[in-house]
Design an enzyme around this catalytic site. Structure first.
Site, PDB file in Angstrom:
ATOM      1  CD  GLU A  54      70.784  40.289  34.572  1.00 46.70           C
ATOM      2  OE1 GLU A  54      70.998  40.218  35.784  1.00 46.70           O
ATOM      3  OE2 GLU A  54      69.687  39.965  34.043  1.00 46.70           O
ATOM      4  CB  ALA A 164      27.496  53.990  45.724  1.00 45.72           C
ATOM      5  CD1 TRP A 172      30.207  56.670  34.062  1.00 39.58           C
ATOM      6  CD2 TRP A 172      31.559  55.375  35.260  1.00 39.58           C
ATOM      7  NE1 TRP A 172      30.277  55.449  33.420  1.00 39.58           N
ATOM      8  CE2 TRP A 172      31.127  54.641  34.149  1.00 39.58           C
ATOM      9  CE3 TRP A 172      32.418  54.751  36.161  1.00 39.58           C
ATOM     10  CZ2 TRP A 172      31.513  53.323  33.928  1.00 39.58           C
ATOM     11  CZ3 TRP A 172      32.804  53.455  35.937  1.00 39.58           C
ATOM     12  CH2 TRP A 172      32.349  52.756  34.824  1.00 39.58           C
ATOM     13  CB  THR A 198      33.014  43.878  44.428  1.00 36.51           C
ATOM     14  OG1 THR A 198      33.219  44.775  45.518  1.00 36.51           O
ATOM     15  CG2 THR A 198      33.232  44.612  43.120  1.00 36.51           C
ATOM     16  CG  LEU A 206      37.306  42.147  37.887  1.00 34.43           C
ATOM     17  CD1 LEU A 206      37.557  41.004  38.865  1.00 34.43           C
ATOM     18  CD2 LEU A 206      37.327  43.487  38.603  1.00 34.43           C
TER      19      LEU A 206
END
Length: 362
Positions: A54, A164, A172, A198, A206
């Site tokens: 605003e 996998a 990939w 992981t 990341l």
């Protein structure tokens, strides 16, 4: 709701979406000011949460805000924080009518913004494109009403749900286009979350690497005993915030190592010999996070699903089959009946490179 009201609110929502991932702990809000059929001001919440939408729109409109209609995707705030209330700013500018998508559940607002506007003689209408606004603000609403962030679980799999080969090879499965989209998704969330398994297996960065985000998402690793590799993740601490969630038995030497690098080390309780999923999310919410993008792994994702803490599934499915000897995308859910399986409603499907991107909401 008139067609004009819907059109201007749709524009305000489009503006609001620019703040996703950049404005936590604030909501991503958009504002459009219209005077005699002409747009005189536009704004959206800026990175870090200030200035508010605003305020930006009023600054652009200037004197033209007097007698105008302001379309706001969330009730204008009514509390004094780092800046004065937006409801008072709208009143001071002479805005005659405010159209908001819905009321703000934050106890500091919760109808007070609308009440102030009405008390000053303004017209207030609510409920315009409310469903769309609530979907956009799901993270903020979750933090306020459930004391936890909105959680999206991302899975990139083969056609038969594998991540996998049996030997661990996974790069990939999905296309380059899919991998670029993952980075774009990371930038629209406050944080990227992975489990310790992981992190130990992949030592991932990341970070957002397809472009430079306005505000890098917080990287969160949940590892009960820490024991994370002192490699790429450790070296990248200066690049983006890193928060480590650990249990009460994590060695002090590990905690000190990561603290000295500049990471935030956060202790949370354990349950059934693993970090308590609800406690993890409550802790993240208390630190301001509203939207969390979980990228696994399979055991960690399954733990969140078992606890009923996944709000959205984002799937990238490739046209390749890896077979039963491949690694499953999710760990055990311990289901005894099909009726107990968590179910989600399909929201969208998109072809991306050679893959399919599908999004589901609980």
């Amino acid at each position: 709701m008139s067609e004009a009201d819907r059109r201007y609110m749709a524009l305000a929502l489009s503006l609001a979406s620019r703040g996703l991932g950049n404005v936590w702990p604030n909501p991503a809000v958009g504002c459009v000011i219209v005077n005699e059929g002409r747009i005189v001001g536009r704004g959206w919440t800026q990175p870090g949460g200030r200035p508010h939408a605003e305020r930006r729109a009023l600054d652009q409109a200037g004197a033209a805000a007097a007698g105008a209609t302001a379309y706001v995707t969330l009730e204008p705030c009514a509390h004094h924080g780092q800046t004065p209330p937006c409801s008072e700013a709208l009143i001071a500018a002479g805005v005659a009518r405010v159209v908001s998508a819905h009321e703000d559940p934050d106890p500091r607002v919760a109808g007070r913004g609308h009440a102030l506007l009405r008390a000053a003689g303004g017209t207030v209408e609510t409920g315009v494109m409310e469903a769309e606004a609530r979907a956009l603000q799901a993270g903020f609403l979750s933090r306020i009403t459930r004391a936890r962030p909105w959680v999206a679980l991302k899975l990139a799999t083969s056609f038969d749900g594998r991540i996998a080969l049996g030997n661990g090879e996974s790069q990939w499965i999905t296309s380059p286009e899919a991998r670029v989209r993952v980075h774009a998704l990371r930038a629209r969330f406050d944080a990227v979350l992975v489990g310790g398994g992981t992190a130990r297996a992949d030592d991932p960065l990341l970070t957002v690497r397809s472009f430079a985000p306005l505000r890098p998402p917080v990287r969160v690793v949940a590892a009960a005993h820490l024991g994370l590799p002192h490699g790429r993740l450790a070296a990248s601490v200066p690049e983006a915030p890193l928060w480590l969630l650990h249990g009460p038995h994590a060695p002090e030497t590990e905690r000190a190592y990561w603290r000295d690098l500049g990471a935030e080390v956060i202790e949370v309780p354990e349950r059934e010999n693993q970090l308590d999923p609800e406690a993890m999310l409550t802790s993240l919410s208390a630190r301001g996070l509203t939207r969390v993008f979980c990228e696994g792994g399979g055991v960690f994702g399954a733990a969140l699903l078992r606890a009923g803490l996944v709000d959205e599934l984002i799937g990238f499915t490739a046209g390749v089959a890896l077979g039963g000897d491949g690694r499953a995308a999710l760990g055990p859910l311990r289901l005894e009946h099909l009726a107990d399986a968590p179910r989600f409603t399909l929201q969208s499907v998109e072809t991306l490179g050679g893959d399919i991107l599908h999004r589901w909401r609980r």
